[in-house]
Design a protein around this motif. Sequence first.
Motif, short mmCIF file in Angstrom:
data_model
loop_
_atom_site.label_atom_id
_atom_site.label_comp_id
_atom_site.label_asym_id
_atom_site.label_seq_id
_atom_site.Cartn_x
_atom_site.Cartn_y
_atom_site.Cartn_z
N ILE A 154 -1.41 7.33 13.04
CA ILE A 154 -0.88 7.32 11.76
C ILE A 154 0.29 6.31 11.03
O ILE A 154 0.19 4.56 11.97
CB ILE A 154 0.87 8.09 12.02
CG1 ILE A 154 1.41 8.44 10.55
CG2 ILE A 154 1.76 7.43 12.55
CD1 ILE A 154 1.09 9.20 9.96
N ASN A 155 0.07 5.90 9.85
CA ASN A 155 -0.02 4.03 9.09
C ASN A 155 1.47 4.08 8.80
O ASN A 155 1.75 5.74 8.12
CB ASN A 155 -1.08 3.95 8.02
CG ASN A 155 -0.30 2.76 7.57
OD1 ASN A 155 0.83 2.49 7.03
ND2 ASN A 155 -1.82 2.12 7.14
N GLU A 156 2.23 3.91 9.22
CA GLU A 156 3.56 3.59 9.06
C GLU A 156 3.47 3.29 7.65
O GLU A 156 4.84 4.80 7.42
CB GLU A 156 4.50 2.73 9.64
CG GLU A 156 6.08 3.01 10.36
CD GLU A 156 6.19 1.95 10.80
OE1 GLU A 156 5.69 1.61 11.66
OE2 GLU A 156 7.46 1.64 10.75
N LYS A 157 3.32 2.95 6.53
CA LYS A 157 3.61 2.39 5.34
C LYS A 157 3.32 2.97 4.46
O LYS A 157 4.35 3.44 3.54
CB LYS A 157 3.31 1.22 4.72
CG LYS A 157 3.68 -0.28 5.36
CD LYS A 157 3.03 -0.60 4.64
CE LYS A 157 3.91 -2.68 4.61
NZ LYS A 157 2.95 -3.66 5.19
N LYS A 158 2.02 4.17 5.00
CA LYS A 158 1.36 5.61 4.43
C LYS A 158 2.80 6.61 4.64
O LYS A 158 2.97 6.94 3.23
CB LYS A 158 0.13 5.86 4.51
CG LYS A 158 -0.94 5.22 3.61
CD LYS A 158 -2.13 5.56 4.10
CE LYS A 158 -3.52 4.11 3.91
NZ LYS A 158 -4.31 5.10 4.96
#
Length: 552
Positions: free
Chosen positions: A64-68
């Motif tokens: 998972i992309n944290e920022k997104k």
Amino acid sequence: AEVRFGSTEVAAVAPVVGEQQAPVHETPAADTVIGLRKKTFSEILAERQEQAKRTVLINCPLEINEKKLLKYLSTHGNVKNHFFYKTHAPYAVIEFSDADSIASVQDSIHTPHFEHEGFVPFKSRIFTLTSRNPPNVAAQEPSVHHHAQTIMRFGDLMPKLCGANSMSDQLHILTEAFQLTEENIRLRFLVCSLVQDIAEAYFPGCVVKPFGSSVNSFGKLGCDLDMFLDLDDIGKNFGRRKTGPFNLEYLIKRVPTQRVATQRILSAIAEVLDNCGPGCVGVQRILQARCPLVKFSHQPSGFQCDLTANNRIALKSTELLYLYGSLDPRVRPLVFSVRCWASAHGITSSIPGHWITNFALTIMVLFFLQKRKPCIIPTLDQLKGLADPEDKLTTEGHDCTFVSNLNKIEPTRNTETLDVLLVEFFQFYGKFDFKKYSLNIRKGKEQLKPEAAALHIQNPFEKNLNVSKNVTAPFLDKFVTLAQESAWLVQEKQNGPSSMPWGLAALLQGPVAQNANRKVKVNRAQTIQQIRGLLDSLKSNGLKGERSYSTQ
Ligand code: CTP
Ligand code: MG
């Protein structure tokens, strides 16, 4: 010291200085002071409960992309804190600044549809997030840090313990490695809050509160989550005098006793947890116990939960333990290490039986600290003497009054080191006259036993109850022998650092570990004893009468 949580850094309280202190200690509670005043237990509890109400749990894809994710969620409101952890699946804990953001998320999502299965729709705060990216793209996402929610392997801790400079340091190292983390505490409050959402469907205005080792500051990662359903705020209005010509009352169901009421309430909650509770599995109704309870596993968090109702005294004893743990920097490491020592040698166990419970063991350590000269912690009667008018409390006919303001309690003049205290603890109980005396932390002294029981520890609030009623004479003998052996062993092997287990490391490995054959025998004996204990407790009809309380 600083505790990192999500994207913000929160200052942790460094324990008050004493000569006995080791170099680095972080307390698990991130924020326990207001200015110079230490927060009360109720204030900390209320703050964490409010925080939990603004929090959701999201089952995330493996990568998972944290920022997104944060950007996506910020369309519903400001994300104040967040962290990731992994149990059987990866999860994100998301705390919004505002509780309204949760309603906004809930309005935007849908209930999954299953072609060949039925489903129980439930608008909870546990969501599942799936990525729209094709898997090969998603696989390149930078990986997020998952906070561990389980204890590190004892073998991994061994080199650290062996490399410590003193036994005091070892006690601190053990405490820091095994204590509940900030994230784990947040997760515990969140699970209570999620269970409260379910219970509120039946009892609007109810509160589900954690108690026991989740909040008494002595909890180890992986310990059970004791929670209780507090209906007091609903009951409080009963009988309140109204002005005006009329009196309005709720129509309520009457049952023969309060115990039957508790059983009915818990039975209703168990039913809904079992049939509709998202993530709640293995629901067991243990309603015939002295203190009726519902056991279940909360799968997303991995917690084993014990839910009770009308259990206000247990919350008070939890507060008392918390208070003692906060009074002096030596209390937590000592209690923590003794609990680990006891669990390593089968003195305590998570299965009900003839073992000493962690609650009873903790009281034994506190009693020992009251007996030091000068005493390290005050007696319960002294704490009662310091109580403010608003601390006054009588529950079910028992006086539960004691001071809540920690700042009113004078620090001790005792400067003994933890090295000394641990050895003295073993010596104290290695020669204590258990046949004659009962332990009483209210008075801070031993008293003649009021009834026949191998080990008699007076319940701090319910004076006619023995906290360790379940402990048998052979089991107490085992404890005493082990205490004697440990006192000897720890003095024999006190000098570190060394590559060989010494001090606490040697203690936790135990004298039994030195002899492989003996260890196998002891393990087998322990297993047999555990099975016997389990059978006994089943026979006694869901623990009835076995223990004064049964959520171990
Ligand atoms: N309790 C009690 N009388 C007992 C045992 C327990 O009143 N004989 C209450 C205490 O308030 C205690 C709580 O129940 O804090 C939880 O008990 P237990 O789960 O046995 O102890 P914990 O401190 O939670 O330890 P553990 O890590 O073993 O769960
Ligand atoms: Mg517990």
